[in-house]
Design a protein around this motif. Structure first.
Motif, PDB file in Angstrom:
ATOM      1  N   MET A   1       0.851  -1.201   0.000  1.00 24.96           N
ATOM      2  CA  MET A   1       0.000   0.000   0.000  1.00 24.96           C
ATOM      3  C   MET A   1       0.884   1.247   0.000  1.00 24.96           C
ATOM      4  SD  MET A   1      -2.780   1.268   2.871  1.00 24.96           S
ATOM      5  CE  MET A   1      -3.888  -0.089   2.588  1.00 24.96           C
ATOM      6  N   PRO A   2       0.614   2.200  -0.900  1.00 22.73           N
ATOM      7  CA  PRO A   2       1.426   3.429  -0.912  1.00 22.73           C
ATOM      8  C   PRO A   2       1.272   4.182   0.411  1.00 22.73           C
ATOM      9  CG  PRO A   2       0.013   3.273  -2.866  1.00 22.73           C
ATOM     10  CD  PRO A   2      -0.437   2.219  -1.917  1.00 22.73           C
ATOM     11  N   SER A   3       2.346   4.882   0.788  1.00 22.54           N
ATOM     12  CA  SER A   3       2.280   5.685   2.011  1.00 22.54           C
ATOM     13  C   SER A   3       1.440   6.933   1.761  1.00 22.54           C
ATOM     14  CB  SER A   3       3.686   6.080   2.454  1.00 22.54           C
ATOM     15  OG  SER A   3       4.235   7.013   1.523  1.00 22.54           O
ATOM     16  N   LEU A   4       1.071   7.608   2.864  1.00 19.25           N
ATOM     17  CA  LEU A   4       0.286   8.832   2.754  1.00 19.25           C
ATOM     18  C   LEU A   4       1.060   9.905   1.996  1.00 19.25           C
ATOM     19  CD1 LEU A   4      -2.499   9.763   3.593  1.00 19.25           C
ATOM     20  CD2 LEU A   4      -1.527  10.654   5.721  1.00 19.25           C
ATOM     21  N   ASP A   5       2.374   9.962   2.236  1.00 19.87           N
ATOM     22  CA  ASP A   5       3.205  10.943   1.521  1.00 19.87           C
ATOM     23  C   ASP A   5       3.234  10.657   0.022  1.00 19.87           C
ATOM     24  OD1 ASP A   5       3.786  12.409   3.736  1.00 19.87           O
ATOM     25  OD2 ASP A   5       5.736  11.471   4.127  1.00 19.87           O
ATOM     26  N   ASP A   6       3.312   9.371  -0.338  1.00 18.34           N
ATOM     27  CA  ASP A   6       3.309   9.000  -1.757  1.00 18.34           C
ATOM     28  C   ASP A   6       1.990   9.415  -2.423  1.00 18.34           C
ATOM     29  OD1 ASP A   6       5.821   7.922  -1.594  1.00 18.34           O
ATOM     30  OD2 ASP A   6       5.118   5.862  -1.267  1.00 18.34           O
TER      31      ASP A   6
ATOM     32  N   ALA B   1      -7.599   9.879 -13.495  1.00 17.68           N
ATOM     33  CA  ALA B   1      -6.468   9.492 -12.639  1.00 17.68           C
ATOM     34  C   ALA B   1      -6.488  10.283 -11.339  1.00 17.68           C
ATOM     35  CB  ALA B   1      -5.149   9.729 -13.382  1.00 17.68           C
ATOM     36  N   TYR B   2      -6.851  11.565 -11.429  1.00 19.98           N
ATOM     37  CA  TYR B   2      -6.930  12.408 -10.229  1.00 19.98           C
ATOM     38  C   TYR B   2      -8.031  11.897  -9.301  1.00 19.98           C
ATOM     39  CZ  TYR B   2      -7.381  16.687  -7.425  1.00 19.98           C
ATOM     40  OH  TYR B   2      -7.424  17.599  -6.392  1.00 19.98           O
ATOM     41  N   ALA B   3      -9.190  11.569  -9.873  1.00 17.64           N
ATOM     42  CA  ALA B   3     -10.295  11.041  -9.066  1.00 17.64           C
ATOM     43  C   ALA B   3      -9.894   9.725  -8.402  1.00 17.64           C
ATOM     44  CB  ALA B   3     -11.534  10.839  -9.937  1.00 17.64           C
ATOM     45  N   ALA B   4      -9.166   8.876  -9.132  1.00 19.92           N
ATOM     46  CA  ALA B   4      -8.717   7.601  -8.568  1.00 19.92           C
ATOM     47  C   ALA B   4      -7.722   7.818  -7.442  1.00 19.92           C
ATOM     48  CB  ALA B   4      -8.093   6.743  -9.676  1.00 19.92           C
ATOM     49  N   ALA B   5      -6.841   8.809  -7.589  1.00 19.49           N
ATOM     50  CA  ALA B   5      -5.856   9.105  -6.536  1.00 19.49           C
ATOM     51  C   ALA B   5      -6.553   9.604  -5.266  1.00 19.49           C
ATOM     52  CB  ALA B   5      -4.857  10.145  -7.039  1.00 19.49           C
ATOM     53  N   LEU B   6      -7.556  10.449  -5.426  1.00 21.52           N
ATOM     54  CA  LEU B   6      -8.314  10.919  -4.256  1.00 21.52           C
ATOM     55  C   LEU B   6      -9.031   9.751  -3.580  1.00 21.52           C
ATOM     56  CD1 LEU B   6      -9.967  14.271  -5.457  1.00 21.52           C
ATOM     57  CD2 LEU B   6      -7.968  13.996  -3.991  1.00 21.52           C
ATOM     58  N   ALA B   7      -9.608   8.849  -4.393  1.00 21.09           N
ATOM     59  CA  ALA B   7     -10.303   7.693  -3.828  1.00 21.09           C
ATOM     60  C   ALA B   7      -9.336   6.778  -3.079  1.00 21.09           C
ATOM     61  CB  ALA B   7     -11.007   6.922  -4.943  1.00 21.09           C
ATOM     62  N   ALA B   8      -8.119   6.624  -3.625  1.00 17.53           N
ATOM     63  CA  ALA B   8      -7.113   5.786  -2.962  1.00 17.53           C
ATOM     64  C   ALA B   8      -6.710   6.378  -1.612  1.00 17.53           C
ATOM     65  CB  ALA B   8      -5.886   5.638  -3.872  1.00 17.53           C
ATOM     66  N   LYS B   9      -6.540   7.699  -1.567  1.00 14.90           N
ATOM     67  CA  LYS B   9      -6.183   8.333  -0.306  1.00 14.90           C
ATOM     68  C   LYS B   9      -7.331   8.227   0.696  1.00 14.90           C
ATOM     69  CE  LYS B   9      -4.579  12.584   1.893  1.00 14.90           C
ATOM     70  NZ  LYS B   9      -4.145  13.989   1.736  1.00 14.90           N
ATOM     71  N   GLU B  10      -8.544   8.409   0.215  1.00 17.08           N
ATOM     72  CA  GLU B  10      -9.709   8.293   1.104  1.00 17.08           C
ATOM     73  C   GLU B  10      -9.774   6.901   1.725  1.00 17.08           C
ATOM     74  OE1 GLU B  10     -14.555   9.057   0.988  1.00 17.08           O
ATOM     75  OE2 GLU B  10     -13.421   8.959  -0.882  1.00 17.08           O
ATOM     76  N   LYS B  11      -9.565   5.882   0.907  1.00 17.03           N
ATOM     77  CA  LYS B  11      -9.581   4.500   1.402  1.00 17.03           C
ATOM     78  C   LYS B  11      -8.468   4.286   2.422  1.00 17.03           C
ATOM     79  CE  LYS B  11      -9.668  -0.286  -0.262  1.00 17.03           C
ATOM     80  NZ  LYS B  11      -8.760  -0.820   0.758  1.00 17.03           N
ATOM     81  N   HIS B  12      -7.292   4.835   2.121  1.00 12.40           N
ATOM     82  CA  HIS B  12      -6.156   4.699   3.036  1.00 12.40           C
ATOM     83  C   HIS B  12      -6.489   5.310   4.404  1.00 12.40           C
ATOM     84  CE1 HIS B  12      -1.799   4.588   4.095  1.00 12.40           C
ATOM     85  NE2 HIS B  12      -2.110   5.674   4.797  1.00 12.40           N
TER      86      HIS B  12
ATOM     87  N   ARG C   1      -9.412   5.881   5.737  1.00 15.56           N
ATOM     88  CA  ARG C   1     -10.480   5.163   6.430  1.00 15.56           C
ATOM     89  C   ARG C   1      -9.995   3.815   6.951  1.00 15.56           C
ATOM     90  NH1 ARG C   1     -15.349   5.861   2.129  1.00 15.56           N
ATOM     91  NH2 ARG C   1     -16.395   4.357   3.503  1.00 15.56           N
ATOM     92  N   ASP C   2      -9.176   3.136   6.147  1.00 16.34           N
ATOM     93  CA  ASP C   2      -8.692   1.803   6.549  1.00 16.34           C
ATOM     94  C   ASP C   2      -7.704   1.854   7.705  1.00 16.34           C
ATOM     95  OD1 ASP C   2     -10.279   0.786   4.579  1.00 16.34           O
ATOM     96  OD2 ASP C   2      -8.638   0.308   3.178  1.00 16.34           O
ATOM     97  N   THR C   3      -6.940   2.935   7.768  1.00 14.27           N
ATOM     98  CA  THR C   3      -5.901   3.033   8.807  1.00 14.27           C
ATOM     99  C   THR C   3      -6.401   3.713  10.079  1.00 14.27           C
ATOM    100  OG1 THR C   3      -5.102   5.106   7.819  1.00 14.27           O
ATOM    101  CG2 THR C   3      -4.024   3.052   7.123  1.00 14.27           C
ATOM    102  N   GLY C   4      -7.674   4.054  10.122  1.00 15.84           N
ATOM    103  CA  GLY C   4      -8.226   4.678  11.332  1.00 15.84           C
ATOM    104  C   GLY C   4      -7.749   6.101  11.542  1.00 15.84           C
ATOM    105  N   HIS C   5      -7.336   6.762  10.497  1.00 18.87           N
ATOM    106  CA  HIS C   5      -6.907   8.166  10.601  1.00 18.87           C
ATOM    107  C   HIS C   5      -8.082   9.010  11.094  1.00 18.87           C
ATOM    108  CE1 HIS C   5      -5.480  12.130   9.301  1.00 18.87           C
ATOM    109  NE2 HIS C   5      -4.262  11.603   9.236  1.00 18.87           N
TER     110      HIS C   5
ATOM    111  N   SER D   1     -15.981   9.006   5.924  1.00 15.45           N
ATOM    112  CA  SER D   1     -17.016   7.973   5.854  1.00 15.45           C
ATOM    113  C   SER D   1     -18.405   8.593   5.929  1.00 15.45           C
ATOM    114  CB  SER D   1     -16.840   6.958   6.992  1.00 15.45           C
ATOM    115  OG  SER D   1     -15.630   6.252   6.850  1.00 15.45           O
ATOM    116  N   GLU D   2     -18.545   9.580   6.809  1.00 11.57           N
ATOM    117  CA  GLU D   2     -19.835  10.283   6.918  1.00 11.57           C
ATOM    118  C   GLU D   2     -20.176  10.978   5.593  1.00 11.57           C
ATOM    119  OE1 GLU D   2     -19.576  13.005  10.143  1.00 11.57           O
ATOM    120  OE2 GLU D   2     -19.356  11.460  11.669  1.00 11.57           O
ATOM    121  N   LEU D   3     -19.174  11.645   5.033  1.00 15.74           N
ATOM    122  CA  LEU D   3     -19.391  12.346   3.765  1.00 15.74           C
ATOM    123  C   LEU D   3     -19.758  11.372   2.646  1.00 15.74           C
ATOM    124  CD1 LEU D   3     -16.466  14.955   3.777  1.00 15.74           C
ATOM    125  CD2 LEU D   3     -18.895  15.401   4.128  1.00 15.74           C
ATOM    126  N   ALA D   4     -19.107  10.200   2.644  1.00 14.34           N
ATOM    127  CA  ALA D   4     -19.408   9.200   1.605  1.00 14.34           C
ATOM    128  C   ALA D   4     -20.859   8.742   1.709  1.00 14.34           C
ATOM    129  CB  ALA D   4     -18.456   8.013   1.739  1.00 14.34           C
TER     130      ALA D   4
END
Length: 303
Positions: free
Chosen positions: A1-6, A106-117, A119-123, A130-133
Motif C-alpha cells: 500500500m502506498p504511504s500517505l506521503d506517496d 487518474a486524479y479522481a482515482a488518486a483521491l479515492a485511494a487516499k480516502e480509502k487509506h 479510512r482503513d488506517t483509522g486516521h 465515511s460520513e461524507l461518503a
C-alpha cells in the motif's frame, strides 16, 4: 500500500496537470480561431497575388490593381509561414492535451485511494470521510430519483397538453355537430379526436404513476377517462340526434376541465422537483468541496 506521503505527491502532481489542462483548452480554441482567420487571409492574398501574373495581369493593370496585387505577392510568403507556425502550435498543444486526457480520471482515482487509506488506517479524518461518503451516496440516489421523476412529469404535462388540444378541437366539432347539423362526418371527426385525446391521457397517467413511484408515493391516482359509452357513440354517429350530441359535448367539457386541472398540478409538481434538484446539486457540491479539502494536500512551504 502506498504511504500517505506517496499519495499526497501523486495528488499534487495530477492537480498540477489538471490546472495545465484547463489552461490549454481555451488556448486551443483561440488557436483554431486564429488559424481560421489566417487561412482566410492567405486565400485572399493568393487571389490578389494571382492578378500580378499570367492572363490576370493585364486585367489588374486595366483596373488599377496592379500595385495591390504586387503587395499581396510580397506579403504571401510571410502569411504562409504564419499559418504554418500556428498549425504547428495547434498540433503540439493537441498532442499535450491528448496525453492529459486521462488526468481527470487518474486524479479522481488518486483521491479515492487516499480516502480509502485514511479510512482503513483509522486516521482521524477517516471518520468524517465515511460520513461524507454516506451523505453523498444518499444525495446521488435522491438526485437520480428526482431526475427520473422530473422527466416523467415533463412527459405527463406534454401528454395532458396534447389531450387538451385535441379535446378543444373535438369541442369545436361538437358545437358544429350540435348546433349546425354536422352530420356523420362531423361526428366521426369529433370522436376521432376524443379517442386520440384518450390515448394521450392514458400515456400521461402512466407517466404520473412513474413520477409518483420515483417519489415514493404509490397511492393510486383517480383516472381521467374520456371514453364515450359505445351505444352513445353509435347513435351519435349513425343517427346524429341532438340528445347524444349534448351528452357527448357535456363529457368533452368535463374531461377538458379534469385534464387542465391535472396539467396544472403536474406542472406545479415539476417546478417543485426542479427546485429540489437544484438544492440537492448544491448540497452535493458542498460535500465535494469539503471532501476535497480533507484529501488534497496543502502546498508545502518552500525550503
Amino acid at each position: 500500500m502506498p504511504s500517505l506521503d506517496d499519495l499526497d505527491r501523486e495528488i499534487a502532481r495530477l492537480a498540477t496537470l489538471l490546472t495545465e489542462r484547463e489552461q490549454l483548452m481555451p488556448r486551443r480554441t483561440a488557436l483554431r480561431a486564429a488559424i481560421t482567420k489566417a487561412d482566410a487571409e492567405l486565400a485572399s492574398l493568393t487571389r490578389l497575388a494571382d492578378r500580378a501574373t499570367g492572363p490576370a495581369r493585364l486585367l489588374a493593370s486595366l483596373r488599377g490593381g496592379r500595385a495591390e496585387a504586387a503587395a499581396a505577392g510580397v506579403r504571401l510568403p510571410a502569411a504562409r509561414e504564419e499559418l504554418a507556425a500556428l498549425r504547428a502550435q495547434l498540433d503540439d498543444l493537441s498532442a499535450r492535451l491528448d496525453e492529459a486526457r486521462s488526468t481527470p480520471s487518474a486524479y479522481a482515482a488518486a483521491l479515492a485511494a487516499k480516502e480509502k487509506h485514511l479510512r482503513d488506517t483509522g486516521h482521524p479524518t477517516g471518520e468524517r470521510l465515511s460520513e461524507l461518503a454516506g451523505l453523498r451516496g444518499d444525495l446521488v440516489a435522491e438526485l437520480a430519483r428526482l431526475q427520473r421523476a422530473e422527466i416523467a412529469a415533463g412527459k405527463a404535462a406534454e401528454g395532458f397538453r396534447r389531450a387538451d388540444e385535441l379535446l378543444g378541437s373535438a369541442g369545436k366539432w361538437s358545437a358544429y355537430d350540435t348546433f349546425m347539423g354536422g352530420g356523420r362526418f362531423g361526428s366521426h371527426l369529433k370522436h376521432q379526436r376524443i379517442e386520440s385525446a384518450d390515448d394521450y391521457v392514458a400515456a400521461a397517467q402512466h407517466q404520473v404513476d412513474v413520477m409518483r413511484h420515483e417519489l415514493g408515493d404509490d397511492r393510486e391516482a383517480a383516472p381521467i377517462s374520456l371514453d364515450i359509452n359505445g351505444t352513445t357513440k353509435f347513435l351519435d354517429v349513425m343517427f346524429d340526434n341532438i340528445f347524444t350530441d349534448l351528452a357527448v359535448r357535456s363529457r368533452i367539457n368535463r374531461g377538458q376541465k379534469e385534464i387542465v386541472e391535472a396539467f396544472l398540478r403536474v406542472r406545479e409538481i415539476r417546478a417543485a422537483l426542479t427546485a429540489r434538484t437544484a438544492e440537492v446539486r448544491d448540497r452535493l457540491r458542498k460535500l465535494e468541496t469539503e471532501r476535497d479539502a480533507l484529501l488534497v494536500p496543502l502546498p508545502r512551504p518552500p525550503g
